[in-house]
Design a protein around this motif. Structure first.
Motif, mmCIF file in Angstrom:
data_model
loop_
_atom_site.group_PDB
_atom_site.id
_atom_site.type_symbol
_atom_site.label_atom_id
_atom_site.label_comp_id
_atom_site.label_asym_id
_atom_site.label_seq_id
_atom_site.Cartn_x
_atom_site.Cartn_y
_atom_site.Cartn_z
ATOM 1 N N ILE A 280 0.499 -1.230 0.377
ATOM 2 C CA ILE A 280 0.142 0.282 -0.186
ATOM 3 C C ILE A 280 0.640 1.463 0.019
ATOM 4 C CG2 ILE A 280 -1.714 1.060 1.462
ATOM 5 C CD1 ILE A 280 -2.789 -1.828 -0.306
ATOM 6 N N VAL A 281 0.769 1.115 -0.803
ATOM 7 C CA VAL A 281 1.970 3.493 -2.146
ATOM 8 C C VAL A 281 2.185 4.314 0.066
ATOM 9 C CG1 VAL A 281 0.629 4.323 -2.540
ATOM 10 C CG2 VAL A 281 2.968 4.510 -3.127
ATOM 11 N N SER A 282 0.514 4.138 0.429
ATOM 12 C CA SER A 282 1.295 5.275 1.644
ATOM 13 C C SER A 282 1.646 4.886 2.740
ATOM 14 C CB SER A 282 -0.882 5.437 2.448
ATOM 15 O OG SER A 282 -1.869 3.860 2.753
ATOM 16 N N GLU A 283 1.343 3.640 2.867
ATOM 17 C CA GLU A 283 2.330 3.004 3.994
ATOM 18 C C GLU A 283 3.475 3.769 4.093
ATOM 19 O OE1 GLU A 283 -0.923 -0.192 5.124
ATOM 20 O OE2 GLU A 283 1.742 -0.855 4.212
ATOM 21 N N HIS A 284 4.289 4.016 2.805
ATOM 22 C CA HIS A 284 5.933 4.272 1.625
ATOM 23 C C HIS A 284 5.733 5.409 1.534
ATOM 24 C CE1 HIS A 284 6.295 -0.304 2.291
ATOM 25 N NE2 HIS A 284 5.111 -0.109 1.128
ATOM 26 N N MET A 285 5.820 6.633 2.534
ATOM 27 C CA MET A 285 5.650 7.896 2.241
ATOM 28 C C MET A 285 7.585 8.471 2.094
ATOM 29 S SD MET A 285 2.101 8.963 2.103
ATOM 30 C CE MET A 285 2.590 10.210 1.703
ATOM 31 N N GLU A 286 8.082 7.476 2.745
ATOM 32 C CA GLU A 286 9.733 8.635 2.665
ATOM 33 C C GLU A 286 10.097 7.700 0.883
ATOM 34 O OE1 GLU A 286 9.667 3.179 2.844
ATOM 35 O OE2 GLU A 286 8.680 5.309 3.767
ATOM 36 N N VAL A 287 9.031 7.181 0.353
ATOM 37 C CA VAL A 287 9.843 7.010 -1.071
ATOM 38 C C VAL A 287 9.704 8.599 -1.970
ATOM 39 C CG1 VAL A 287 10.232 4.758 -0.657
ATOM 40 C CG2 VAL A 287 8.484 5.975 -1.877
ATOM 41 N N TRP A 288 8.871 9.319 -0.786
ATOM 42 C CA TRP A 288 7.478 9.454 -2.375
ATOM 43 C C TRP A 288 8.008 10.875 -3.112
ATOM 44 C CZ3 TRP A 288 1.795 10.039 -3.485
ATOM 45 C CH2 TRP A 288 0.668 9.397 -1.986
ATOM 46 N N PRO A 289 9.169 11.891 -2.057
ATOM 47 C CA PRO A 289 9.982 13.139 -3.176
ATOM 48 C C PRO A 289 10.764 12.322 -3.717
ATOM 49 C CG PRO A 289 9.751 12.873 -0.921
ATOM 50 C CD PRO A 289 9.432 12.040 -0.734
ATOM 51 N N GLU A 290 11.345 11.279 -4.019
ATOM 52 C CA GLU A 290 11.879 10.422 -4.978
ATOM 53 C C GLU A 290 11.302 10.661 -6.163
ATOM 54 O OE1 GLU A 290 15.574 7.312 -5.666
ATOM 55 O OE2 GLU A 290 14.479 7.642 -3.685
ATOM 56 N N ALA A 291 10.229 9.524 -5.625
ATOM 57 C CA ALA A 291 9.590 9.433 -6.797
ATOM 58 C C ALA A 291 8.907 10.118 -7.988
ATOM 59 C CB ALA A 291 7.746 8.511 -6.596
ATOM 60 N N LEU A 292 8.450 11.859 -6.803
ATOM 61 C CA LEU A 292 7.924 12.580 -7.794
ATOM 62 C C LEU A 292 8.617 13.181 -8.808
ATOM 63 C CD1 LEU A 292 5.148 13.453 -4.882
ATOM 64 C CD2 LEU A 292 4.466 12.652 -7.022
ATOM 65 N N ALA A 293 9.886 13.122 -8.316
ATOM 66 C CA ALA A 293 10.966 13.676 -8.675
ATOM 67 C C ALA A 293 11.507 13.173 -9.545
ATOM 68 C CB ALA A 293 12.474 14.500 -8.073
ATOM 69 N N GLU A 294 11.086 12.166 -9.914
ATOM 70 C CA GLU A 294 11.422 11.317 -11.368
ATOM 71 C C GLU A 294 10.395 11.296 -12.555
ATOM 72 O OE1 GLU A 294 12.823 6.937 -13.671
ATOM 73 O OE2 GLU A 294 12.987 7.152 -11.120
ATOM 74 N N LEU A 295 8.769 10.717 -11.271
ATOM 75 C CA LEU A 295 7.691 11.111 -12.024
ATOM 76 C C LEU A 295 7.929 12.299 -13.144
ATOM 77 C CD1 LEU A 295 5.966 9.618 -9.984
ATOM 78 C CD2 LEU A 295 6.336 8.328 -12.815
ATOM 79 N N ALA A 296 8.257 13.662 -12.175
ATOM 80 C CA ALA A 296 7.552 15.213 -12.999
ATOM 81 C C ALA A 296 8.832 15.150 -14.439
ATOM 82 C CB ALA A 296 7.809 16.234 -11.930
ATOM 83 N N GLY A 297 10.307 14.737 -13.913
ATOM 84 C CA GLY A 297 11.165 15.033 -14.815
ATOM 85 C C GLY A 297 10.320 14.332 -16.106
ATOM 86 N N LEU A 298 9.952 13.202 -16.049
ATOM 87 C CA LEU A 298 9.260 11.454 -17.377
ATOM 88 C C LEU A 298 8.789 12.881 -17.860
ATOM 89 C CD1 LEU A 298 9.632 9.020 -15.781
ATOM 90 C CD2 LEU A 298 11.172 9.082 -17.898
ATOM 91 N N VAL A 299 7.153 13.472 -16.735
ATOM 92 C CA VAL A 299 6.878 13.884 -18.168
ATOM 93 C C VAL A 299 7.095 16.157 -18.838
ATOM 94 C CG1 VAL A 299 4.494 15.769 -16.950
ATOM 95 C CG2 VAL A 299 4.749 13.881 -16.130
ATOM 96 N N ALA A 300 8.137 15.909 -18.277
ATOM 97 C CA ALA A 300 8.822 17.765 -18.904
ATOM 98 C C ALA A 300 9.632 16.682 -20.148
ATOM 99 C CB ALA A 300 9.474 18.020 -17.967
#
Length: 338
Positions: A280-300
């Protein structure tokens, strides 16, 4: 203060969910207390997990209470603030639920997050650069942990999670295969999302037929599988898994109406020494900043071009949600409120 239209869970489904389970009401928005922020929602997220919460049964999350606003992710704009960190005009993402406005205690950690819409559209923060995207990232990076050249498969390939999974896996040099419903979705997966291949499950009446189709596009077998569906689709993939394969178990939408989902060949987990891990991804909030940064980069960079299905107005949410459960959406399902 504005009038706020809300959708409540009025009664629990008996089997398949229907629009009669929901109720539309209008309420007055309360005056803000210190530390509170009033958010006008621009988009509301519809996600498969919400179906499980409608049941009064054991699950990984508490059941949705009757008579309360349906839970759900939202993006919008601050219109009034009693908190120093937020100003009118700020774009924010939160869990405002199925309603046009929310009053949020902004002093609570994680209740609201400011987002930058310069390169990433606001709606994407509910999909590719939001919870679904991080879900794909966690399952791929932390559970499947592929190396370049591995063959990875994802079911519900053109949905919000699947499309992000494809882009993330291609960035790691994987051979990426999707499973989706319909020729149009499979064409989109290959031509727009960059999948190496996509199998339409609809013509296949049993797991052996689908497994044969998977063999044609993944002749070396499957090293990693991201599971969103369960049932016959999972049984077919299990027949093609390589020894020491990894399965990230994210969703079982085939069983969300409460029927048991038997597994045809559980012995394959032993025979192939598979790692099967639910998360359940909400149990792993520690990875969110790294994941969101990569995802935003792929979109950009234009490497992640997610499609959205958008229904208009709060009153459209129940019908759109039921359509999502039947696979009628194409990409991320949203409700546009502004």
């Amino acid at each position: 203060m504005p009038t706020n239209r809300q959708i409540l869970l009025d009664n629990r489904p008996q089997g398949e969910a229907t629009t009669a389970n929901f109720k539309l009401v209008s309420v007055d928005t309360p005056a803000l207390q210190p530390q509170e922020v009033l958010v006008r929602h621009h988009y509301l997220s519809l996600d498969p997990y919400m179906r499980g919460r409608m049941n009064d049964s054991k699950s990984y999350a508490a059941s949705q209470p009757l008579g309360e606003v349906m839970i759900g992710g939202t993006v919008g704009e601050v219109v009034e603030s009693q908190h120093p960190r937020y100003q009118p005009g700020d774009k924010v993402v939160g869990m405002g639920g199925w309603q046009e406005y929310s009053v949020v205690d902004a002093s609570q950690p994680g209740a609201l997050r400011k987002v930058d819409t310069a390169q990433v559209p606001l709606s994407y923060y509910l999909g590719a650069v939001g919870m679904p995207g991080v879900t794909a990232w966690y399952g791929l990076v932390k559970i499947i942990a592929p190396k370049a050249g591995d063959t990875v498969v994802v079911s519900a390939a053109t949905g919000a999670v699947g499309s992000a999974f494809g882009a993330l896996a291609k960035a790691r040099g994987c051979h990426v295969v999707g499973i989706a419903g319909g020729a149009e979705k499979c064409q989109y997966a290959v031509q727009e999302l960059g999948f190496d291949a996509c199998v339409d499950y609809r013509p296949h009446k049993d797991m052996y037929s689908l497994a044969k189709a998977l063999k044609e596009v993944a002749p070396k077998g499957i090293d990693g599988y991201f599971e969103n569906v369960g049932g016959m689709v999972m049984d077919a993939v299990m027949l093609r898994m390589n020894a020491f394969g990894r399965i990230a178990l994210c969703g079982m939408i085939a069983g969300y109406d409460g029927q048991p989902l038997p597994m045809a060949n559980p012995a394959l987990m032993l025979i192939n020494r598979l790692k099967v891990e639910g998360f359940i991804v909400s149990e792993h909030m520690e990875v969110w900043p790294e994941a969101l940064a990569e995802l935003a980069g792929l979109v950009a960079q234009g490497k992640l071009r997610p499609r959205e299905t958008i229904s208009q107005g709060i009153e459209s949410a129940p019908e759109a949600f039921l359509g999502l459960l039947k696979g009628k959406n194409f990409g991320k399902q949203l409700v546009k409120l502004v």
